[in-house]
Design an enzyme around this catalytic site. Structure first.
Site, PDB file in Angstrom:
ATOM      1  CG  ASN A  10      -5.080  -4.481   3.097  1.00 23.85           C
ATOM      2  OD1 ASN A  10      -4.375  -4.331   2.118  1.00 23.85           O
ATOM      3  ND2 ASN A  10      -4.588  -4.630   4.307  1.00 23.85           N
TER       4      ASN A  10
ATOM      5  NE  ARG B  89      -2.608  -0.740   3.462  1.00 24.84           N
ATOM      6  CZ  ARG B  89      -2.165  -1.684   4.296  1.00 24.84           C
ATOM      7  NH1 ARG B  89      -2.134  -2.952   3.912  1.00 24.84           N
ATOM      8  NH2 ARG B  89      -1.759  -1.368   5.501  1.00 24.84           N
TER       9      ARG B  89
END
EC number: 3.6.1.7
Length: 77
Positions: free
Chosen positions: A36, A18
């Protein structure tokens, strides 16, 4: 401005994926983010110039993306 949503599968749910994706968005001048999903994949949303969006998709599918990417499903619009 164009928009894509990419769902990235593989070993990608770590913070590094990320973080790396958010940095790549900034490097390419794109707005968006990465989050996520419950199934173990990561959703990447990006808004900006078509050439930059194409570069992001190529990066996500390429060997320099963090994690172990198995597949990238892209939806435009």
């Amino acid at each position: 401005m164009d928009r894509i949503t990419a769902v990235v599968s593989g070993q990608v749910q770590g913070v590094g994926f990320r973080w790396g994706t958010r940095n790549k968005l900034a490097d390419l001048g794109l707005a968006g983010g990465a989050e996520n999903l419950d199934d173990g994949s990561v959703r990447v949303v990006a808004i900006g110039d078509v050439a930059a969006l194409d570069a992001l998709i190529a990066w996500l599918k390429g060997p320099t993306a963090p994690g172990r990417v198995r597949s990238v499903r892209v939806q435009r619009g």
